[in-house]
Design a protein around this motif. Structure first.
Motif, PDB file in Angstrom:
ATOM      1  N   ALA A 149      34.827  47.245  47.330  1.00 25.56           N
ATOM      2  CA  ALA A 149      35.738  46.690  46.336  1.00 25.56           C
ATOM      3  C   ALA A 149      34.978  46.189  45.124  1.00 25.56           C
ATOM      4  O   ALA A 149      33.800  45.822  45.213  1.00 25.56           O
ATOM      5  N   ILE A 150      35.674  46.195  43.992  1.00 27.36           N
ATOM      6  CA  ILE A 150      35.128  45.672  42.738  1.00 27.36           C
ATOM      7  C   ILE A 150      36.059  44.567  42.266  1.00 27.36           C
ATOM      8  O   ILE A 150      37.285  44.735  42.254  1.00 27.36           O
ATOM      9  N   THR A 151      35.499  43.438  41.907  1.00 22.40           N
ATOM     10  CA  THR A 151      36.312  42.343  41.387  1.00 22.40           C
ATOM     11  C   THR A 151      35.917  42.047  39.943  1.00 22.40           C
ATOM     12  O   THR A 151      34.756  42.204  39.561  1.00 22.40           O
ATOM     13  N   VAL A 152      36.904  41.642  39.165  1.00 19.02           N
ATOM     14  CA  VAL A 152      36.655  41.204  37.790  1.00 19.02           C
ATOM     15  C   VAL A 152      37.439  39.917  37.579  1.00 19.02           C
ATOM     16  O   VAL A 152      38.663  39.894  37.764  1.00 19.02           O
ATOM     17  N   ASP A 153      36.740  38.865  37.228  1.00 18.33           N
ATOM     18  CA  ASP A 153      37.401  37.595  36.964  1.00 18.33           C
ATOM     19  C   ASP A 153      38.090  37.676  35.607  1.00 18.33           C
ATOM     20  O   ASP A 153      37.481  38.073  34.609  1.00 18.33           O
ATOM     21  N   ALA A 154      39.385  37.350  35.588  1.00 13.84           N
ATOM     22  CA  ALA A 154      40.139  37.431  34.338  1.00 13.84           C
ATOM     23  C   ALA A 154      41.309  36.476  34.395  1.00 13.84           C
ATOM     24  O   ALA A 154      41.696  35.997  35.463  1.00 13.84           O
ATOM     25  N   ALA A 155      41.885  36.213  33.228  1.00 12.54           N
ATOM     26  CA  ALA A 155      43.055  35.354  33.144  1.00 12.54           C
ATOM     27  C   ALA A 155      44.269  36.098  33.702  1.00 12.54           C
ATOM     28  O   ALA A 155      44.153  37.228  34.190  1.00 12.54           O
ATOM     29  N   GLU A 156      45.451  35.480  33.639  1.00 13.04           N
ATOM     30  CA  GLU A 156      46.646  36.117  34.180  1.00 13.04           C
ATOM     31  C   GLU A 156      46.923  37.449  33.485  1.00 13.04           C
ATOM     32  O   GLU A 156      46.402  37.722  32.408  1.00 13.04           O
ATOM     33  N   TYR A 157      47.771  38.251  34.109  1.00 18.06           N
ATOM     34  CA  TYR A 157      47.971  39.632  33.677  1.00 18.06           C
ATOM     35  C   TYR A 157      48.347  39.755  32.205  1.00 18.06           C
ATOM     36  O   TYR A 157      49.259  39.105  31.713  1.00 18.06           O
ATOM     37  N   ASN A 158      47.618  40.630  31.538  1.00 12.90           N
ATOM     38  CA  ASN A 158      47.882  41.035  30.168  1.00 12.90           C
ATOM     39  C   ASN A 158      47.586  42.526  30.121  1.00 12.90           C
ATOM     40  O   ASN A 158      46.460  42.948  30.393  1.00 12.90           O
ATOM     41  N   THR A 159      48.568  43.329  29.800  1.00 13.74           N
ATOM     42  CA  THR A 159      48.404  44.782  29.888  1.00 13.74           C
ATOM     43  C   THR A 159      47.217  45.281  29.084  1.00 13.74           C
ATOM     44  O   THR A 159      46.407  46.078  29.567  1.00 13.74           O
ATOM     45  N   GLY A 178      32.309  45.613  54.095  1.00  8.37           N
ATOM     46  CA  GLY A 178      32.345  46.419  52.879  1.00  8.37           C
ATOM     47  C   GLY A 178      31.723  45.630  51.746  1.00  8.37           C
ATOM     48  O   GLY A 178      31.781  44.398  51.708  1.00  8.37           O
ATOM     49  N   THR A 179      31.132  46.333  50.809  1.00  8.51           N
ATOM     50  CA  THR A 179      30.470  45.679  49.674  1.00  8.51           C
ATOM     51  C   THR A 179      31.494  45.264  48.624  1.00  8.51           C
ATOM     52  O   THR A 179      32.327  46.062  48.206  1.00  8.51           O
ATOM     53  N   ILE A 180      31.440  44.012  48.217  1.00  7.26           N
ATOM     54  CA  ILE A 180      32.292  43.526  47.134  1.00  7.26           C
ATOM     55  C   ILE A 180      31.394  43.254  45.930  1.00  7.26           C
ATOM     56  O   ILE A 180      30.505  42.396  45.984  1.00  7.26           O
ATOM     57  N   THR A 181      31.611  43.995  44.865  1.00  8.07           N
ATOM     58  CA  THR A 181      30.788  43.883  43.661  1.00  8.07           C
ATOM     59  C   THR A 181      31.566  43.170  42.564  1.00  8.07           C
ATOM     60  O   THR A 181      32.663  43.604  42.187  1.00  8.07           O
ATOM     61  N   ALA A 182      31.015  42.096  42.075  1.00  3.36           N
ATOM     62  CA  ALA A 182      31.645  41.359  40.976  1.00  3.36           C
ATOM     63  C   ALA A 182      31.140  41.923  39.654  1.00  3.36           C
ATOM     64  O   ALA A 182      29.934  41.906  39.379  1.00  3.36           O
ATOM     65  N   GLU A 183      32.029  42.454  38.856  1.00  8.54           N
ATOM     66  CA  GLU A 183      31.679  43.021  37.564  1.00  8.54           C
ATOM     67  C   GLU A 183      32.146  42.082  36.449  1.00  8.54           C
ATOM     68  O   GLU A 183      33.158  41.384  36.584  1.00  8.54           O
ATOM     69  N   THR A 184      31.425  42.118  35.356  1.00  7.22           N
ATOM     70  CA  THR A 184      31.833  41.384  34.158  1.00  7.22           C
ATOM     71  C   THR A 184      32.186  42.400  33.085  1.00  7.22           C
ATOM     72  O   THR A 184      31.329  43.183  32.657  1.00  7.22           O
ATOM     73  N   VAL A 185      33.436  42.425  32.709  1.00  9.87           N
ATOM     74  CA  VAL A 185      33.900  43.394  31.709  1.00  9.87           C
ATOM     75  C   VAL A 185      34.611  42.646  30.596  1.00  9.87           C
ATOM     76  O   VAL A 185      35.538  41.873  30.842  1.00  9.87           O
ATOM     77  N   GLU A 186      34.178  42.875  29.371  1.00 10.35           N
ATOM     78  CA  GLU A 186      34.806  42.232  28.217  1.00 10.35           C
ATOM     79  C   GLU A 186      35.994  43.066  27.764  1.00 10.35           C
ATOM     80  O   GLU A 186      35.872  44.279  27.552  1.00 10.35           O
ATOM     81  N   ALA A 187      37.140  42.420  27.632  1.00 12.54           N
ATOM     82  CA  ALA A 187      38.345  43.142  27.221  1.00 12.54           C
ATOM     83  C   ALA A 187      38.346  43.461  25.732  1.00 12.54           C
ATOM     84  O   ALA A 187      39.126  44.289  25.267  1.00 12.54           O
ATOM     85  N   GLY A 188      37.463  42.801  24.973  1.00 11.54           N
ATOM     86  CA  GLY A 188      37.420  43.043  23.532  1.00 11.54           C
ATOM     87  C   GLY A 188      38.461  42.231  22.790  1.00 11.54           C
ATOM     88  O   GLY A 188      39.087  41.327  23.338  1.00 11.54           O
ATOM     89  N   ASP A 189      38.657  42.557  21.522  1.00 13.06           N
ATOM     90  CA  ASP A 189      39.644  41.841  20.710  1.00 13.06           C
ATOM     91  C   ASP A 189      41.044  42.275  21.115  1.00 13.06           C
ATOM     92  O   ASP A 189      41.367  43.472  21.124  1.00 13.06           O
ATOM     93  N   LEU A 190      41.871  41.304  21.468  1.00  8.75           N
ATOM     94  CA  LEU A 190      43.233  41.588  21.911  1.00  8.75           C
ATOM     95  C   LEU A 190      44.225  41.309  20.796  1.00  8.75           C
ATOM     96  O   LEU A 190      44.119  40.315  20.071  1.00  8.75           O
ATOM     97  N   ARG A 191      45.203  42.179  20.663  1.00  5.61           N
ATOM     98  CA  ARG A 191      46.227  41.974  19.645  1.00  5.61           C
ATOM     99  C   ARG A 191      47.260  40.939  20.092  1.00  5.61           C
ATOM    100  O   ARG A 191      47.953  40.343  19.285  1.00  5.61           O
TER     101      ARG A 191
END
Length: 319
Positions: A59-69, A167-180
């Motif tokens: 599994a891959i996890t990404v820490d993020a705020a509540e859902y934003n499409t 199973g391996t759980i990998t924490a990834e850091t992904v920048e969403a960039g500038d959001l409109r």
């Protein structure tokens, strides 16, 4: 031929995986050598561990705020580019349909919506999806990366999760960039607590119930059975119950263990939303009602009278 790697986006609600996310893991295991679950949100590690117990290899996890499409789509796109799965599975929830289509567009990948079947033929995977309100089924093949948006209730999650599975759980850091668009505040309405998609028992009423007063019997039976109240579009339009309860092509696609249809004729738009149900009981005064063609038990008669009898019998059983 098989598929080397399928990535499954496991949507969460209040930190826990929704059913369709766990169901898709079963579908992925049937076609892939490796299944990778993706969980996005705060505290995703617990949900990722659950996904592994239900069949994911890692599994891959990404820490993020509540859902934003916009934000979540950007994250999933980057993960697909990095890990290069041959297919991405997304659940056909309200958010999932929005997310899957956006991800496919950004990746310039093929997208099949509302998938109800996956099979292999002539070295390619064939996805079956309903068209025209579920009146016909279409088989689709896609070249290159595929984003499959899969209907809930079609594939069954495993009965007993393997909590000892490693199973391996990998924490990834992904920048969403500038959001409109950004979520600055969220207010939960009472209607949002109606969870038809996760319900194991649904008692639904249609126009044949007759009146808002009679509809209270539908609600009473649902409460006694520990279920959720469903409704057809005409009932919503009459104002007997809120739109959050609507079942069907223009409402929620459901797959409960038990679906009781009261005064529902069985229009194609409604039937297409309940075909994943394990057991269907239909009550209608018209013996030729289309709903009887898909029901396990057909009760021909006045649904109000039948509801009163069922309520009485359930109360006796619970005494």
């Amino acid at each position: 031929m098989g598929c080397k790697n399928v990535m499954v986006y496991v949507e969460t609600a209040e930190g826990k995986p929704v059913n369709v996310g766990l169901e898709m893991l079963t579908a992925a295991k049937d076609v892939a050598e490796k299944v990778t679950a993706v969980v996005i949100g705060a505290g995703a590690a617990d949900a990722a561990a659950t996904a592994i117990a239900y069949g994911a290899d890692d599994a891959i996890t990404v820490d993020a705020a509540e859902y934003n499409t916009e934000a979540y789509a950007a994250i999933v796109v980057e993960l697909v580019k990095k890990y290069a799965p041959e297919m991405l599975f997304v659940g056909a929830t309200s958010n999932g349909k929005d997310l899957g289509a956006r991800v496919a567009a950004k990746l310039k990948a093929g997208c099949v919506t509302d998938v109800i079947g996956i099979k292999e033929a002539d070295g390619k995977f064939v996805f079956t999806a309903p068209l025209y309100g579920g009146t016909i089924y279409s088989d689709v093949t896609v070249d290159g990366t595929v984003v499959a948006i899969i209907r809930g209730g079609i594939f069954k999650k495993v009965d007993e999760p393997d909590t000892a599975k490693q199973g391996t759980i990998t924490a990834e850091t992904v920048e969403a960039g500038d959001l409109r668009a950004k979520i600055v505040n969220s207010v939960q309405e009472i209607s949002e607590s109606v969870n038809l998609e996760e319900a194991e028992i649904i008692v639904a009423g249609g126009r044949g119930v007759g009146s808002a007063e009679n509809y209270e019997l539908v609600k009473e039976l649902a409460k006694l059975l520990g279920g959720v109240v469903g409704a057809t579009r005409p009932v919503i339009e009459e104002g007997w119950i809120s739109r959050a309860h609507q079942v069907g092509q223009s409402g929620k696609i459901v797959a409960p263990k038990l679906y009781i249809a009261c005064g529902i004729s069985g229009a194609a738009q409604h039937v297409s939303g309940i075909t994943g149900s394990d057991y269907i009981v239909a009550i209608n005064k018209d013996e030729d009602a289309p709903i009887f063609e898909i029901s396990n038990i057909a009760i021909v008669g006045n649904c109000v009278d039948a509801l009163k009898i069922m309520i009485e019998e359930v109360k006796k059983m619970q005494e």
